[in-house]
Design a protein around this motif. Structure first.
Motif, PDB file in Angstrom:
ATOM      1  N   ASP A 189       0.860  -1.175   0.000  1.00  0.00           N
ATOM      2  CA  ASP A 189       0.000   0.000   0.000  1.00  0.00           C
ATOM      3  C   ASP A 189       0.906   1.236   0.000  1.00  0.00           C
ATOM      4  O   ASP A 189       1.464   1.598   1.036  1.00  0.00           O
ATOM      5  CB  ASP A 189      -0.906  -0.024   1.235  1.00  0.00           C
TER       6      ASP A 189
ATOM      7  N   HIS B 199       0.235   4.198  -0.113  1.00  0.00           N
ATOM      8  CA  HIS B 199      -0.297   5.358   0.601  1.00  0.00           C
ATOM      9  C   HIS B 199      -0.168   5.217   2.104  1.00  0.00           C
ATOM     10  O   HIS B 199      -0.413   6.159   2.834  1.00  0.00           O
ATOM     11  CB  HIS B 199      -1.757   5.575   0.220  1.00  0.00           C
ATOM     12  N   ARG B 200       0.183   4.038   2.546  1.00  0.00           N
ATOM     13  CA  ARG B 200       0.300   3.835   3.975  1.00  0.00           C
ATOM     14  C   ARG B 200       1.766   3.720   4.403  1.00  0.00           C
ATOM     15  O   ARG B 200       2.098   3.919   5.565  1.00  0.00           O
ATOM     16  CB  ARG B 200      -0.454   2.563   4.371  1.00  0.00           C
TER      17      ARG B 200
ATOM     18  N   PRO C 229      -1.546   3.890 -10.120  1.00  0.00           N
ATOM     19  CA  PRO C 229      -0.929   5.050  -9.466  1.00  0.00           C
ATOM     20  C   PRO C 229       0.574   5.150  -9.734  1.00  0.00           C
ATOM     21  O   PRO C 229       1.255   4.131  -9.874  1.00  0.00           O
ATOM     22  CB  PRO C 229      -1.187   4.803  -7.982  1.00  0.00           C
TER      23      PRO C 229
ATOM     24  N   ARG D  42       4.147   6.671  -7.980  1.00  0.00           N
ATOM     25  CA  ARG D  42       4.552   6.753  -6.582  1.00  0.00           C
ATOM     26  C   ARG D  42       5.168   8.106  -6.263  1.00  0.00           C
ATOM     27  O   ARG D  42       5.515   8.862  -7.170  1.00  0.00           O
ATOM     28  CB  ARG D  42       5.568   5.648  -6.247  1.00  0.00           C
ATOM     29  N   THR D  43       5.290   8.370  -4.969  1.00  0.00           N
ATOM     30  CA  THR D  43       5.971   9.584  -4.529  1.00  0.00           C
ATOM     31  C   THR D  43       7.310   9.185  -3.942  1.00  0.00           C
ATOM     32  O   THR D  43       7.574   7.995  -3.743  1.00  0.00           O
ATOM     33  CB  THR D  43       5.169  10.285  -3.428  1.00  0.00           C
TER      34      THR D  43
ATOM     35  N   ARG E 147       8.767   8.990   4.619  1.00  0.00           N
ATOM     36  CA  ARG E 147       7.614   9.889   4.711  1.00  0.00           C
ATOM     37  C   ARG E 147       7.318  10.151   6.176  1.00  0.00           C
ATOM     38  O   ARG E 147       6.405   9.559   6.759  1.00  0.00           O
ATOM     39  CB  ARG E 147       6.399   9.276   4.010  1.00  0.00           C
TER      40      ARG E 147
ATOM     41  N   ARG F  98       3.901  10.614   7.836  1.00  0.00           N
ATOM     42  CA  ARG F  98       2.999   9.473   8.048  1.00  0.00           C
ATOM     43  C   ARG F  98       3.364   8.676   9.295  1.00  0.00           C
ATOM     44  O   ARG F  98       2.871   7.569   9.491  1.00  0.00           O
ATOM     45  CB  ARG F  98       3.058   8.530   6.841  1.00  0.00           C
TER      46      ARG F  98
END
Lengths: 261, 385
Positions: free
Chosen positions: A151, A153-154, A189, A191-192, B109, B112
């Motif tokens: 994931d 985004h997590r 998607p 990615r960042t 990140r 987060r």
């Protein structure tokens, strides 16, 4: 003054309590019904696996420097093309025999095997150490079909999964990957910076009834994808009739990629 | 009590200013890292943890070492440590703060970070490390501050603090054990895959932490009216001696297992550290320096005459501290990734921004330490009049 402050604090305190109870209330109020209907065409398996017939692959590689599967995978998944080996992102790639099977390589291995490039991707282990170590469940194993997923985004970018994976199958976005994309697939998607990524066995394609992009792209039919727990599947027939090897089995992770050499 | 940290000599304020400048430079580099990503570091696909995580690992040891004062004082009534247990606890506060900061600056990140709390994952050792580190920070702040406040009022510490003190003893062991487990349970990383990892970590912690504490005591003795007293220094230096002996012994156990079994994977890490592997060996000079410092330290420490000599003890403590800093803070983490899963070697050298961020975190730790020590010494000087 004193009185109004006290009542303000009281009301404030009760409000805060109420707000903190909200998620609990929501959790209780939630019904367990499905949030969406799965595609009726979705491909299903108890444990997806792949057999790679290296002889067929090498034949094709010799004929025309074939990299079809890599190109197809990297295009579908917006995998950036970063030349620096220290920072590159790899979902499916090739390497030498002695690097892929370091515990089996010896100097008397046939020259063809020693010199040829082997295909590598995430092994989607039955007992994946990357999932075990992830502190946020950003990497997880799909219960329905055993695919080890990410994931994006997590993920907090702690890179513990990279330390855990003994196959070097995970890549980290050390910087923004988007400048390294020639074109973008809007269906998947990008990615960042600061997140880990890896091969996902094309879970997003399986869910709409398509086979993985690499398997589809392979004209030599060197890649066979299927349910290794289904005795009637094509992949099981191949495993029944051919001698296959897996990478680093002694580590107990249970890789689900099989090689015919 | 904190107001005591707001009054000080010009020298004190120059030191604070110096630390603030280092913190500022580090913070600036961290902002660069937030905007550019971790590509500004020397880490790579193969060596995916570097200097930050290595510092974190070393400093967990420094933090855990507070137990070497708390345990003898509260369980064995070693009165000599009475005056300095608070200083041990405050050193732990500063060290754990640095640990937590090093984890934050290592994240891809950082915004987060709270995902670790929102999605608690008991199967991840990192989750437990977060619990034990924050718990230990909390315990030491509360215990240190409450005991100091009681000392100032010349009353006995409140009764509720006693259970916290007793909890803090096994808790100190837990922070380094759990940190060792971060490494020790990973398949395919032979250098870390050793059951003795946690024991090694604790032994080196109980040497490096008290060694730093002795150095701090000697500085305080010179610069302030506070003197820890010879008996306390003697006992501390004995602890350093035993712990350093055990630490070196544990490393020798690892070497025996690796080289007598002759399993290549188990030898590679040590070969890389001490003779280089496949032509790569940036760590070699440092690891030999670490080994030499360990021998020097042991020579000076084991002989009671040199150990009781303040100057030689200073040299020994500096040698212990840097020997173990090289071993944990430079060698251990990086070597675990060498060779990589493909049996090839990618080397790692930290970049300048990476080093400046590291320096900034260390400076933050020393700022916390300075403020806490200034407060504690202020209270103690009040008594001395």
């Amino acid at each position: 003054m004193e009185e109004s402050r006290r009542s303000f604090l009281k009301i404030g305190g009760i409000s805060v309590l109420g707000l903190s109870a909200l998620p609990v209330l929501q959790a209780v109020a939630q019904n367990d019904g499905p949030k969406f209907k799965p595609d009726p065409n979705a491909l299903q398996a108890r444990q997806w696996g792949m057999v790679i017939d290296m002889n067929k692959c090498w034949e094709e590689q010799q004929k025309r420097h074939c990299t079809d599967c890599i190109a197809a995978c990297h295009k579908v998944h917006n995998v950036p093309d970063i030349a620096d080996p220290k920072r590159e992102i790899k979902w499916i790639w090739t390497d030498k025999y002695e690097h892929v099977f370091p515990d089996q390589a010896h100097e008397y291995v046939p020259e063809k095997i020693r010199e040829s490039r082997f295909l590598l991707l995430c092994n989607h282990c039955s007992n994946p150490p990357c999932v075990r170590v992830c502190p946020t469940q950003a990497t997880f194993k799909r219960e329905q079909d055993g695919i080890v997923m990410m994931d994006f985004h997590r993920c907090i970018g702690c890179r513990y999964c990279m330390a855990g994976c003994p196959f070097g199958a995970r890549s980290f976005n050390w910087g923004d990957p988007r400048p390294y994309l020639a074109e973008q697939n809007m269906e998947f998607p990008t990615r960042t910076k600061g997140v880990v990524e890896k091969c996902n066995f094309c879970a997003e394609r399986l869910d709409v009834g398509q086979i993985p992009a690499c398997v589809e792209a392979c004209k030599a039919k060197a890649l066979v994808f299927g349910d290794v727990e289904d005795p009637d599947s094509e992949i099981r027939k191949i495993l029944d009739t051919h001698y296959t090897i897996r990478r680093k089995v002694n580590l107990g992770t249970g890789p689900n990629i099989y090689y015919i050499v | 009590m904190l107001e005591k940290a707001l009054r000080g000599s010009q020298r004190y304020w120059s030191w604070i200013l110096f630390l603030l400048i280092l913190i500022g430079v580090g913070a600036g580099c961290f902002l660069l890292q937030v905007s550019q990503g971790l590509k500004i570091t020397g880490m790579s696909r193969d060596v995916s943890w570097g200097f930050y995580i290595a510092q974190f690992t070393f400093l967990v040891g420094v933090a855990a070492s507070a137990v070497m004062l708390v345990l003898p004082y509260y369980l064995h009534h070693v009165k000599d440590f009475g005056r300095i247990t608070i200083l041990g606890e405050f050193l732990a506060v500063a060290a754990v703060s640095m640990c937590l900061l090093f984890i934050v600056v290592d994240l891809g990140r950082p915004m987060r970070l709270l995902n670790v709390l929102i999605h608690p994952t008991p199967n991840s050792i990192l989750f437990w490390d977060m619990i034990v580190l924050n718990g230990y920070l909390f315990l030491n702040i509360v215990i240190g501050w409450t005991v100091l406040a009681a000392e100032r009022k010349e009353v006995a510490p409140p009764a509720w603090v006693k259970p916290l003190i007793y909890i803090s003893i096994p808790w100190a062991v837990s922070i380094h054990t759990v940190t060792a487990f971060l490494y020790a349970g990973l398949p395919g990383r032979h250098f870390w895959l050793t059951a003795i990892m946690a024991a090694r970590f604790l032994a080196s912690a109980f040497a490096s932490g008290p060694a730093l504490l002795i150095l701090l005591m000697l500085i305080l003795k010179k610069r302030t009216k506070f003197d820890a007293g010879q008996p306390a220094l003697d006992k501390l230096s004995q602890i350093v001696t035993y712990a350093m002996c055990v630490s070196v012994f544990f490393v020798l156990l690892e070497l025996f297992t690796a080289f007598y079994s002759q399993i290549p994977g188990h030898m590679h890490g040590f070969e890389y550290q001490f003779i280089g592997l496949e032509g790569h060996g940036v760590l070699v000079p440092f690891m030999w320096l670490s080994a030499i410092l360990a021998v020097v330290a042991l020579t000076l420490l084991i002989n009671p005459n040199t150990r009781r000599n303040e100057k030689k003890l200073t040299v020994a403590c500096i040698a212990v501290f840097f020997s173990l800093w090289i071993e944990k803070g430079m060698g251990l983490v990086v070597t675990g990734f060498i060779p990589n899963p493909f049996e090839t070697v990618t080397e790692y050298v930290p970049t300048v921004p990476e080093l400046l961020i590291t320096l900034g975190v260390w400076a933050t730790g020393f700022l916390i330490l300075t403020v806490l020590y200034k407060t504690a010494i202020g209270v103690k000087e009040e008594k001395l009049g």
